[in-house]
Scaffold this motif. Structure first.
Motif, mmCIF file in Angstrom:
data_model
loop_
_atom_site.group_PDB
_atom_site.id
_atom_site.type_symbol
_atom_site.label_atom_id
_atom_site.label_comp_id
_atom_site.label_asym_id
_atom_site.label_seq_id
_atom_site.Cartn_x
_atom_site.Cartn_y
_atom_site.Cartn_z
ATOM 1 N N ILE A 77 55.969 28.407 25.662
ATOM 2 C CA ILE A 77 56.828 29.464 25.102
ATOM 3 C C ILE A 77 56.864 30.670 26.049
ATOM 4 C CG2 ILE A 77 56.948 31.174 23.207
ATOM 5 C CD1 ILE A 77 55.762 28.876 21.383
ATOM 6 N N LYS A 78 55.711 31.025 26.603
ATOM 7 C CA LYS A 78 55.597 32.267 27.387
ATOM 8 C C LYS A 78 56.187 32.155 28.797
ATOM 9 C CE LYS A 78 54.236 36.395 28.456
ATOM 10 N NZ LYS A 78 54.655 37.613 27.768
ATOM 11 N N ILE A 79 55.992 31.035 29.454
ATOM 12 C CA ILE A 79 56.411 30.974 30.868
ATOM 13 C C ILE A 79 57.917 31.185 31.036
ATOM 14 C CG2 ILE A 79 56.502 29.479 32.933
ATOM 15 C CD1 ILE A 79 53.614 28.777 32.376
ATOM 16 N N ALA A 124 42.932 30.257 30.508
ATOM 17 C CA ALA A 124 42.177 31.416 31.008
ATOM 18 C C ALA A 124 42.248 31.478 32.541
ATOM 19 C CB ALA A 124 40.730 31.317 30.543
ATOM 20 N N ARG A 125 42.030 30.358 33.176
ATOM 21 C CA ARG A 125 42.025 30.288 34.646
ATOM 22 C C ARG A 125 43.375 30.680 35.230
ATOM 23 N NH1 ARG A 125 43.779 26.173 37.906
ATOM 24 N NH2 ARG A 125 44.468 24.656 36.373
ATOM 25 N N ARG A 126 44.450 30.343 34.518
ATOM 26 C CA ARG A 126 45.792 30.694 35.018
ATOM 27 C C ARG A 126 46.155 32.133 34.685
ATOM 28 N NH1 ARG A 126 47.744 25.161 32.562
ATOM 29 N NH2 ARG A 126 47.521 23.821 34.382
ATOM 30 N N ASN A 127 45.357 32.770 33.855
ATOM 31 C CA ASN A 127 45.610 34.163 33.439
ATOM 32 C C ASN A 127 47.029 34.317 32.877
ATOM 33 O OD1 ASN A 127 44.820 36.842 33.025
ATOM 34 N ND2 ASN A 127 45.618 37.518 35.009
ATOM 35 N N ILE A 128 47.362 33.420 31.976
ATOM 36 C CA ILE A 128 48.688 33.489 31.342
ATOM 37 C C ILE A 128 48.683 34.661 30.363
ATOM 38 C CG2 ILE A 128 50.375 32.241 29.910
ATOM 39 C CD1 ILE A 128 49.495 29.724 31.399
ATOM 40 N N ASN A 140 52.799 34.504 35.477
ATOM 41 C CA ASN A 140 54.244 34.641 35.709
ATOM 42 C C ASN A 140 54.538 35.478 36.956
ATOM 43 O OD1 ASN A 140 54.500 33.231 33.304
ATOM 44 N ND2 ASN A 140 56.235 34.434 32.609
ATOM 45 N N THR A 141 53.782 36.547 37.143
ATOM 46 C CA THR A 141 53.986 37.419 38.313
ATOM 47 C C THR A 141 53.699 36.645 39.603
ATOM 48 O OG1 THR A 141 53.245 39.233 36.930
ATOM 49 C CG2 THR A 141 53.333 39.668 39.299
ATOM 50 N N LYS A 142 52.594 35.920 39.612
ATOM 51 C CA LYS A 142 52.231 35.148 40.814
ATOM 52 C C LYS A 142 53.262 34.054 41.087
ATOM 53 C CE LYS A 142 47.205 35.519 40.647
ATOM 54 N NZ LYS A 142 45.989 34.746 40.486
ATOM 55 N N TYR A 143 53.688 33.418 40.014
ATOM 56 C CA TYR A 143 54.619 32.291 40.176
ATOM 57 C C TYR A 143 55.956 32.778 40.724
ATOM 58 C CZ TYR A 143 56.756 27.768 39.245
ATOM 59 O OH TYR A 143 57.390 26.557 39.397
ATOM 60 N N LYS A 144 56.382 33.974 40.248
ATOM 61 C CA LYS A 144 57.637 34.553 40.757
ATOM 62 C C LYS A 144 57.522 34.770 42.270
ATOM 63 C CE LYS A 144 59.122 37.290 37.183
ATOM 64 N NZ LYS A 144 58.909 38.596 36.607
ATOM 65 N N LYS A 145 56.361 35.250 42.709
ATOM 66 C CA LYS A 145 56.164 35.499 44.146
ATOM 67 C C LYS A 145 56.240 34.193 44.937
ATOM 68 C CE LYS A 145 53.573 39.765 43.965
ATOM 69 N NZ LYS A 145 52.275 40.415 44.134
ATOM 70 N N VAL A 146 55.670 33.145 44.372
ATOM 71 C CA VAL A 146 55.719 31.843 45.052
ATOM 72 C C VAL A 146 57.185 31.420 45.205
ATOM 73 C CG1 VAL A 146 55.135 29.377 44.873
ATOM 74 C CG2 VAL A 146 53.441 31.104 44.251
ATOM 75 N N LYS A 147 57.951 31.598 44.102
ATOM 76 C CA LYS A 147 59.366 31.186 44.149
ATOM 77 C C LYS A 147 60.132 32.018 45.174
ATOM 78 C CE LYS A 147 60.614 31.013 39.683
ATOM 79 N NZ LYS A 147 61.322 30.680 38.465
#
Ligand SMILES: Cc1ncc(C[n+]2csc(CCOP(=O)(O)OP(=O)(O)O)c2C)c(N)n1
Length: 267
Positions: A78-80, A108-112, A256-263
């Motif tokens: 739901i969150k991503i 927890a490890r993914r800091n969602i 989400n912030t980290k993933y955006k940077k990867v994209k």
């Protein structure tokens, strides 16, 4: 708005047993929602299965009732894609850290960026009081009549070592503290977890202390010790109690912030 606006009063009375503290925690979450003035249209309460898993019935927000142990995976889904939503995940100790233990450590490890509120009544309430991963070693449950032979999990330690960026613990006796911790956890950006030790006089209390809910509430009052005081106790005294309050907070980029940077790095 008042905290009652977050509760579906038409669903009352609560379905839980006499003396259960899930109702106290439910009201505390509603007060935290009111303190933060969460928009019910942008708030999702996600649950799994169990007595506490039934709590989604009472919230006037979006709700999602998933399968046992999987609440955090549904919440992740739901969150991503919808970062603007506030996601609260309500799980029992069985749901959250026994059957759901794997999901717990990876969220927890993914800091969602979501908040887990784990009510720990030290057993599987809904199905008749079987032992869970948090039942203290030696405790009597319907499936350990002579005492559990397993070491128990400390939910807060597990959250911290897995990478949660906000961790707190409270009890149904320390209601004001619970309200504040939940509000702070929901406001925190990243994976936050609040453990609420809870009263289950029907199963856990009856087998272990021959206690009613008033006696159990007194135990919470005596055993829940503010972290700063707890840290000063001798090791032998620490065994008789547990730390409450904010136990851990660090600021780190959420998934989400980290993933955006990867994209962005690909484009
Ligand atoms: C995959 C799966 N395994 C087992 C069950 C049976 N079951 C339903 S509720 C429950 C225990 C819930 O305990 P907990 O999460 O601690 O919440 P509580 O009822 O104590 O609030 C179990 C084992 C289930 N529904 N699904």
């Amino acid at each position: 708005m008042s905290y009652k606006d977050y509760i579906r009063e038409e669903k009352l009375p609560l379905m839980w047993c006499k003396g259960c503290s899930h109702g106290i925690t439910l009201a505390s979450i509603a007060r935290a929602m009111d303190t933060l003035k969460l928009d019910p249209e942008k708030t999702v309460v996600v649950t799994g299965i169990g007595c506490w898993g039934k709590s989604d019935d009472y919230f006037r927000t979006h709700v999602f009732h998933g399968t046992h142990g999987r609440a955090l995976s549904f919440a992740t889904g739901i969150k991503i894609p919808k970062e603007e939503l506030k996601v609260l995940v309500l799980m029992g100790d069985g749901d959250g850290t026994t059957i759901g233990g794997n999901h717990f450590l990876h969220t927890a490890r993914r800091n969602i960026d979501m908040t887990a509120i784990v009510t720990n009544n030290f057993n599987y309430g809904m199905t008749g009081g079987q032992y869970s991963s948090t039942s203290p070693e030696g405790s009597i449950t319907s499936t350990s009549k002579y005492g559990t032979a397993e070491k128990s999990i400390d939910i807060c330690d597990l959250a911290i070592t897995s990478g949660a960026t906000y961790v707190g613990r409270s009890t149904p006796y320390h209601v004001k503290q619970m309200d504040n911790l939940i509000a702070e956890a929901v406001d925190h950006k990243g994976f936050s977890m609040v453990e609420v030790t809870s009263l289950c006089p029907t199963y856990y209390g009856r087998y272990n202390y021959r206690a009613n809910s008033v006696d159990m509430m007194k135990m919470m009052k005596d055993q829940g010790v503010k972290k700063s005081k707890y840290d000063e106790l001798d090791e032998s005294k620490k065994k008789e109690c547990f730390p409450i309050g904010k136990l851990h907070q660090v600021e780190e980029e959420d998934f989400n912030t980290k993933y955006k940077k990867v994209k962005e790095s690909i484009n």
